[in-house]
Design a protein around this motif. Structure first.
Motif, PDB file in Angstrom:
ATOM      1  N   VAL B 110      18.549 -54.101  43.697  1.00 21.96           N
ATOM      2  CA  VAL B 110      18.843 -54.814  44.993  1.00 21.96           C
ATOM      3  C   VAL B 110      18.267 -53.535  45.985  1.00 21.96           C
ATOM      4  CG1 VAL B 110      20.725 -55.166  46.654  1.00 21.96           C
ATOM      5  CG2 VAL B 110      20.699 -56.004  44.338  1.00 21.96           C
ATOM      6  N   THR B 114      15.279 -54.119  48.690  1.00 19.48           N
ATOM      7  CA  THR B 114      15.622 -54.565  50.080  1.00 19.48           C
ATOM      8  C   THR B 114      15.107 -53.177  50.838  1.00 19.48           C
ATOM      9  OG1 THR B 114      17.589 -55.306  49.247  1.00 19.48           O
ATOM     10  CG2 THR B 114      17.579 -54.643  51.403  1.00 19.48           C
ATOM     11  N   PRO B 115      14.320 -53.850  51.838  1.00 22.53           N
ATOM     12  CA  PRO B 115      13.822 -52.775  52.721  1.00 22.53           C
ATOM     13  C   PRO B 115      14.754 -52.316  53.914  1.00 22.53           C
ATOM     14  CG  PRO B 115      13.014 -54.796  53.258  1.00 22.53           C
ATOM     15  CD  PRO B 115      13.921 -55.346  52.040  1.00 22.53           C
ATOM     16  N   GLU B 171      20.464 -60.132  47.868  1.00 23.88           N
ATOM     17  CA  GLU B 171      21.341 -59.679  48.648  1.00 23.88           C
ATOM     18  C   GLU B 171      22.828 -60.613  48.804  1.00 23.88           C
ATOM     19  OE1 GLU B 171      19.604 -58.732  52.413  1.00 23.88           O
ATOM     20  OE2 GLU B 171      19.085 -56.728  51.685  1.00 23.88           O
TER      21      GLU B 171
END
Lengths: 201, 201, 201, 201
Positions: B110, B114-115, B171
Motif C-alpha cells: 500500500v 500510494t503516492p 487504500e
DNA sequence: GATGAATGAGGGTTCATTCAT
DNA sequence: GATGAATGAACCCTCATTCAT
C-alpha cells in the motif's frame, strides 16, 4: 468607532481566508500535508503565526477549512447529478465532468478526494465525506444495474473503482503538473468504465 | 575480543533488516506512518535506537528500505508478466493478480503504491517507481492497441486509470480493514477495465 | 469634533477603573490570576484591548491597581484601629473584624493578603504592603506587652502568627467556597490567640 | 552491554532528580511557580530541555515530584505523631517540630503547605494533601477537646488556624530569608496556640 | 479616544540524531 | 557493535503589547 465597518471586516476575513486557502493548497499539493506548518503557512501568506490564529482556532481548523471549501461544492454537485432524472450512464459522465471541472477550478479537490492523509478525528471526517460521495455514485450504479443497462457487478466495488480511478488520475495530474490533457481524460475514462460496465449483449 | 567475521556480519545485517522490515510494516499498516518513530521501531524490534542507526543511515533510509523491499518484487513481477508472450488481456489480468497477491502477502505494498505521502527526494524516488510500473503497463496497453484488440485510447491515460484504480481499491481495503472481498476484486476490475478496453465490434 | 473636557476625562477615567476593578476581581476570585488575560478583562468590561491600554500601562498596572484599591482601605482601617485609644486586646479584635468585614465586602482582599503570587517587582511591592500591615499589628502587640497584659513573646513572631493565621483562614474559605462560617471565625481566632497571648497569672 | 549498569543508571536517575528538585525548589521559592519553565529549569540544572523529558513526562510530573518529595515525609511524620499515644498538647508540639524540622531540611515544604498555587488537577491533588494533614491535626484537637483539656471550639477552625499559622510563618521566613529565628518559632507558637486552646479554669 | 488586527516572544512537547562508554 | 542519555530543532499554541485607522 470600529476601525473597520462590518463590511470591511468581512472583506478582510475573506481576503485572509482566500489567501490561506490558496497558499495552504499550494503547500499541500507541492510538498504534502507534512509541510503545512503554521509557521510556513503564515510566512507564505505574509503574516505572522499569531495572525493566523486570529482567523483559525488551530491547525486542524485550517485543514477543515481547506477540505470543506474544496469538497463541499463538489459533493453537492455529485449529489445533485445523482438525484437528477438523467440516465445512469449520463449521470456518471456528468459526475466525472463535475469532478474534473472542479479540479480545474481548484486543485485542492485532490486533498478531499484522496484518503489516508490524516489521522484520528480528521481522518474519520475525511472518510465520511469520501463515503458520502461513494454512496451517491453507488446509487447511480445500482440504478444502472436495475435498469439492466449495467452488468450485475458489486455496486460498491464498481463505485470504488470509479472514484479510485478518478482520484488516481488527479493525483497523477498534480504530480506531473500536466493539467492540459484533461479534456481527454473524461471521454477516455467514460469510454473504458462505461464500456466495461455496459451489458454487452 | 573476537570480532564478527564478514559472513557473520552479513548474516547479522540480514537478520536486523528482516526484523526492521517486519515491524516497520506492522506499525505502518496498523497505525500509519506517523507512528513509525525510531524509538518505537527500535523498541518493537527489540534493540536500541542507536543500533538502528548502525544499519540505517536515518529514518528515511528505513522508509526507503521498506519501500524498496516491498515494491521491488512487485515491479519485477509486473515487468516479467509484461515481457512474457501472453496476450495483452491476459497480461493485464496477471499483473492485477500479482498486485493483489502481493498485497495479501504484504500489506505494505500500500505504501509503495500510494503516492503523495512523502516530500522532497523521497517523493521523487517514489514517483520514479510508480512511473516504472506505469511504463510496464503502458507497454502492454500499447500491445493491445497495436494488436487491434484494444480501443485506440491514450495508453498513458489507460495505464494511469488502471494503476490508479488498483491503488484506490487497495487504500479503500486498508481503510475499511476488509481484505476478505479480494477474490471478487480482480474479476470485477478485469470485467470492467478489459470490457471497456476491448474493441466492441 | 468636540474633545472631552478635563472633567469629563476624569469621570471617564474613574468609570473605567471602577469597571476594571470590579471585573478583574470577579475573574481573579472566580477563576484565579491565570484567567486574567487582557483580552478576557477587556471583553468582560465591554471595551477593546487597546482601550485598556489607554488607562493602564500594562497588565502589571492592572494588578497593581486592583491590589492597591483592595489593600489600601484595609491597611488604613488597621492603622486607624492601631492608633486609636482602645485596649490592645480590643484593638486586635477590631483589626480582625476589619479584615473579615473587608473580605466580605470584597473577596479580592485575598489576593492582597496572600503573598507569594507574583515575582520580581510585583512581589516586592506586595511584600511591602504586607509588611506595613504587620508593623501596625506589631505596634499593638508591643503595647499589650508593655501594658503587661500580653506574654513577653517576640512581637514580630506574634504578629506574623496573627496575620498568617488570618491569611490562611481566608485562603481556606476561598478554596472551600464556604463563606458562611465567618461569624464563627473571629471569636474562635480571638479566643485562641488572645487566650494564648494573655498573661495567665 | 549497556553503557551503564542498572546501579549506575539508578544513580544517574537519582542525580538528575536531585538536581531537578534542588533547582526547581530554588526557582519556586525565589521567583514563584510561574518562573518554573522547562527551559529555565533545564538551563539551571545544566541540561537541555529534551533531557528533562527523559526523566519527567511533562511539567506536571516535575511539580508532582517536587511536591511528593516534600510533602510525603512530612505528612507521614504528622500522621505518625497523631497516631502515637502522647497527650494532645504534646502531639501538637511534636507536629509543629516535625514541620519546622522538615523546613530546615528542605525549604520546599513551603510549596506543599501553601495552597492556591496551582490550578486544575494539580490543585485538587495539592488540596487533598493539605486536607489530609488537616485531618490528622483535627483528630488531635478533637482528642484534646474530648479529654476536656482543650476549649470546646470548632476543631476544623482550630486546625485551619494551626496549619495556617504554620504556613504563613514559613512563607514569611522564606520571603525574608531569615531562617535563623526558627528555634524561637516553635515555642512561641505553642505558647500562644496551646495557651489559647487550653481550658483556663 | 477607541478599536482590534497584527505581532512575536515564549511555553510545553516530540523526536530524529549523535556520541561517550 | 550495542547502548541510551543527551541534544536541539521544530512544532503547535497563547497572550501581552503595539499601532494604523
Amino acid at each position: 468607532m470600529a476601525r473597520y465597518t462590518e463590511k470591511q471586516k468581512a472583506a478582510l476575513d475573506i481576503l485572509m481566508k482566500d489567501a490561506v486557502y490558496e497558499h495552504a493548497m499550494k503547500i499541500i499539493t507541492d510538498e504534502g500535508l507534512g509541510s503545512l506548518t503554521m509557521e510556513r503557512l503564515a510566512s507564505d501568506v505574509g503574516v505572522s503565526r499569531g495572525t493566523l490564529y486570529n482567523y483559525f482556532d488551530d491547525r486542524d481548523a485550517v485543514l477543515d477549512y481547506v477540505e470543506e471549501r474544496t469538497f463541499g461544492p463538489l459533493l453537492a454537485a455529485i449529489k445533485e447529478v445523482a438525484a437528477s432524472d438523467r440516465q445512469p450512464e449520463e449521470k456518471l459522465t456528468k459526475i466525472l465532468e463535475s469532478i474534473f471541472t472542479g479540479i480545474y477550478e481548484d486543485r485542492a479537490l485532490v486533498i478531499a478526494l484522496t484518503p489516508n492523509k490524516h489521522s484520528g478525528a480528521k481522518r474519520e471526517c475525511q472518510m465520511r465525506r469520501r463515503t458520502s460521495a461513494l454512496e451517491a455514485i453507488k446509487v447511480v450504479v445500482n440504478e444502472g444495474i436495475a435498469a439492466e443497462g449495467f452488468k450485475n457487478l458489486s455496486p460498491l466495488l464498481v463505485s470504488e473503482l470509479f472514484l479510485g480511478a478518478v482520484t488516481a488520475m488527479i493525483e497523477s495530474m498534480v504530480f506531473n503538473g500536466e493539467f492540459q490533457a484533461a479534456e481527454e481524460i473524461v471521454p477516455t475514462m467514460m469510454e473504458i468504465i462505461l464500456g466495461g460496465l455496459r451489458k454487452s449483449d
